[in-house]
Design a protein around this motif. Structure first.
Motif, PDB file in Angstrom:
ATOM      1  N   UNK A   8       3.582   0.113  11.495  1.00 12.51           N
ATOM      2  CA  UNK A   8       2.262   0.755  11.349  1.00 12.51           C
ATOM      3  C   UNK A   8       1.349   0.391  12.514  1.00 12.51           C
ATOM      4  N   UNK A  31       2.529  15.628   0.210  1.00 12.75           N
ATOM      5  CA  UNK A  31       1.148  15.254  -0.081  1.00 12.75           C
ATOM      6  C   UNK A  31       1.111  13.753  -0.262  1.00 12.75           C
ATOM      7  N   UNK A  32       0.252  13.097   0.518  1.00 13.79           N
ATOM      8  CA  UNK A  32       0.129  11.641   0.382  1.00 13.79           C
ATOM      9  C   UNK A  32      -1.342  11.325   0.295  1.00 13.79           C
ATOM     10  N   UNK A  33      -1.835  11.055  -0.877  1.00 17.46           N
ATOM     11  CA  UNK A  33      -3.254  10.741  -1.009  1.00 17.46           C
ATOM     12  C   UNK A  33      -3.401   9.309  -1.499  1.00 17.46           C
ATOM     13  N   UNK A  34      -4.372   8.619  -0.935  1.00 15.44           N
ATOM     14  CA  UNK A  34      -4.611   7.259  -1.388  1.00 15.44           C
ATOM     15  C   UNK A  34      -5.336   7.344  -2.719  1.00 15.44           C
ATOM     16  N   UNK A  35      -4.729   6.808  -3.748  1.00 10.88           N
ATOM     17  CA  UNK A  35      -5.335   6.872  -5.069  1.00 10.88           C
ATOM     18  C   UNK A  35      -5.807   5.484  -5.435  1.00 10.88           C
ATOM     19  N   UNK A  95       0.576   4.265  -2.854  1.00 12.54           N
ATOM     20  CA  UNK A  95       0.081   5.599  -2.523  1.00 12.54           C
ATOM     21  C   UNK A  95       0.819   6.626  -3.381  1.00 12.54           C
ATOM     22  N   UNK A  96       0.028   7.568  -3.955  1.00 13.37           N
ATOM     23  CA  UNK A  96       0.653   8.567  -4.822  1.00 13.37           C
ATOM     24  C   UNK A  96       1.558   9.485  -4.008  1.00 13.37           C
ATOM     25  N   UNK A 118      -3.656   4.919   7.769  1.00 12.46           N
ATOM     26  CA  UNK A 118      -2.387   4.449   7.208  1.00 12.46           C
ATOM     27  C   UNK A 118      -1.717   5.565   6.409  1.00 12.46           C
ATOM     28  N   UNK A 119      -2.536   6.322   5.672  1.00 11.96           N
ATOM     29  CA  UNK A 119      -2.000   7.464   4.930  1.00 11.96           C
ATOM     30  C   UNK A 119      -1.354   8.474   5.871  1.00 11.96           C
ATOM     31  N   UNK A 140       1.940   7.009   7.066  1.00 11.16           N
ATOM     32  CA  UNK A 140       2.991   7.044   6.059  1.00 11.16           C
ATOM     33  C   UNK A 140       3.532   8.454   5.879  1.00 11.16           C
ATOM     34  N   UNK A 170      -9.227   2.769   7.951  1.00  9.16           N
ATOM     35  CA  UNK A 170      -7.877   2.199   8.088  1.00  9.16           C
ATOM     36  C   UNK A 170      -6.936   2.824   7.067  1.00  9.16           C
ATOM     37  N   UNK A 171      -7.410   2.978   5.839  1.00  3.93           N
ATOM     38  CA  UNK A 171      -6.583   3.585   4.788  1.00  3.93           C
ATOM     39  C   UNK A 171      -6.231   5.021   5.152  1.00  3.93           C
ATOM     40  N   UNK A 222       0.834  -1.195   0.000  1.00  5.95           N
ATOM     41  CA  UNK A 222       0.000   0.000   0.000  1.00  5.95           C
ATOM     42  C   UNK A 222       0.871   1.248   0.000  1.00  5.95           C
ATOM     43  N   UNK A 236       3.701  10.737   8.128  1.00  2.00           N
ATOM     44  CA  UNK A 236       4.589  11.039   9.253  1.00  2.00           C
ATOM     45  C   UNK A 236       5.883  10.233   9.164  1.00  2.00           C
ATOM     46  N   UNK A 237       5.742   8.981   8.728  1.00  2.00           N
ATOM     47  CA  UNK A 237       6.917   8.097   8.690  1.00  2.00           C
ATOM     48  C   UNK A 237       7.962   8.616   7.728  1.00  2.00           C
TER      49      UNK A 237
END
Lengths: 222, 231
Positions: free
Chosen positions: B29, B2-6, A188-189, B186-187, B190, B182-183, A184, B192-193
């Protein structure tokens, strides 16, 4: 582990590829529909698609009315395999070989039975046992959410992760990416800078002193 | 960043990111999520990450009744089950010794629904759905307060028998709702990570929580130092 009742235990996959048309879905499922094991066939296992509602009814043809429910596709994978302990086969084969040697009057007794003949005896024993046993069945339901283009496979382990996923990919001509956090993260973009950070990311110890090191790794440095 | 779930129909994993070397992200995570729930008090505003989710402005979490930790090398495993796993001394102690979470059971309130689910570090999900056939008002008896066990009292209305397609759709919607949350989290993890503040903020906060938690349990009568959340 069911899509339609009780608790849901599943592995989620992202589908990489377009959702086929209903006709193509029907055709793909029919081409790889489950065909039951034959005692005389050489294959020790078979795998194929069945309806989720009645997975034991392998004679029922898979039509789109059975599998397409609005934007959801619900179908099941069934795998049957013969499970016959090797020790049982060897013991029965040895008993049969002894009888044959006695009936045929072999001078060397069982030692006179060639390796080729021994193999033929074992094959016959396996075929006889298959006629008396039911194969072991495994069923996993699959729900394809065509709006999100994701699937949920109800089950766990290698059967789901590898075999069911592989059958799905071959049936519909798509690729699957398991929704493991690592995958995942890769999907992710991200802008190029953060993709570079992700590519060289390494495990981060919350308490490096517990691992015998004294510094906290700063792998996020730009 | 910018982290967007696509979610796209055709998006293979990028070739420049080798997924097999990121497998450590699973336990990281879950460990981050556990402490984020403890630190934030279980309340999250996910409107930014999940703008289309109903009730995203206040999603409530509680630590469930099962946690499995293992050492980073995958050796020793500790399984804890039962109530009181939030701010739990054994979990703090295990994390202090280098363990990370492999399994985390959670209860979540999303909109007007409450879910119980278990996340595994390899992505497997076990989800217990709420009662899908009752509205919140149905907690009261159908006749408005009369004890239905008394003779002559009206019985509560029976649950509707929905068509198969509706059951399937409803259950899929619930699963999608939980996955959306959850996504979103998780976004956030990620983002922050990958940021430079991961160590100075998130790791520092977790170390502070663990340190205070263990100190409180080691020294009787002396209150823990105030957990100072690093802004």
């Amino acid at each position: 582990m069911s899509a339609t009742h009780g608790s849901m235990n599943y592995i989620r996959f992202f589908v990489v590829g377009d959702v086929p048309a209903p006709e193509a879905i029907e055709k793909g499922l029919e081409a790889r529909a489950f065909v039951p094991l034959s005692p005389s066939a050489e294959m020790p296992e078979v795998m194929g698609w069945v309806t989720a509602e009645k997975p034991d009814d392998h004679e029922r043809k898979l039509t789109r009315a059975d599998v397409i429910f609005g934007t959801l596709i619900l179908v099941a994978v069934r795998e049957d395999r013969w499970v016959i302990p090797r020790d049982v086969v060897k013991r029965l084969a040895a008993k049969r070989a002894k009888k044959i040697a006695a009936d045929e009057g072999y001078a060397d007794g069982v030692d006179g039975i060639s390796r080729t003949m021994m193999k033929a005896i074992e094959t016959a024993i396996v075929a006889e046992l298959r006629n008396r046993l039911l194969p072991r069945s495994k069923v996993a339901q699959v729900v394809w959410d065509t709006k999100l283009n994701e699937i949920r496979v109800f089950g766990r382990g290698t059967f789901v992760r590898e075999r069911v996923a592989s059958l799905f990919e071959r049936t519909f001509g798509v690729a699957l990416s398991e929704a493991h956090p690592a995958k995942r993260a890769a999907l992710i973009a991200l802008d190029p800078k953060n993709r570079a950070v992700l590519a060289r990311l390494s495990p981060n110890w919350l308490f490096p002193e517990a691992m015998g090191t004294t510094t906290i790794t700063m792998d996020n440095e730009e | 960043m910018s982290a967007t779930v696509v979610k796209t129909a055709a998006m293979p994993a990028p070739a420049d990111v080798r997924v097999e070397h990121l497998l450590f992200l699973g336990p990281e995570w879950l460990t981050w999520l556990y402490f984020e729930i403890v630190i934030e008090g279980g309340s999250f505003d996910l409107k930014k990450e999940a703008p289309h989710l109903e009730g995203a402005d206040e999603v409530l979490f509680a630590i469930g009744k099962r946690v499995v930790l293992s050492s980073i090398d995958g050796g020793a495993k500790v399984t804890l089950s039962g109530p009181g796993l939030a701010d739990n001394g054994e979990i703090m102690s295990a994390v202090r010794r280098g363990a990370q979470l492999q399994t985390l059971a959670l209860d979540a309130s999303i909109g007007h629904r409450v879910y119980s689910f278990t996340l595994e570090s390899d992505g497997v999900m076990s989800l217990k759905l709420p009662d899908l056939f009752s509205e919140p008002e149905d907690d009261k008896p159908a006749d408005g307060g009369v004890d239905t066990t008394l003779p002559g009292a009206k019985k509560r209305a029976r649950r509707p028998v929905l068509p198969f397609e509706d059951i399937l759709s409803l259950r899929a919607q619930c699963a999608a709702e939980v996955e959306c949350v959850i996504d979103a989290l998780f976004g956030r993890f990620l983002k922050r990570r990958l940021s430079t503040r991961w160590v100075t903020h998130d790791v520092a906060n977790i170390r502070s929580v663990v340190g205070n938690g263990l100190r409180a349990r080691l020294v009787e009568g002396i209150p823990p130092t105030t957990t100072k959340k690093v802004p």
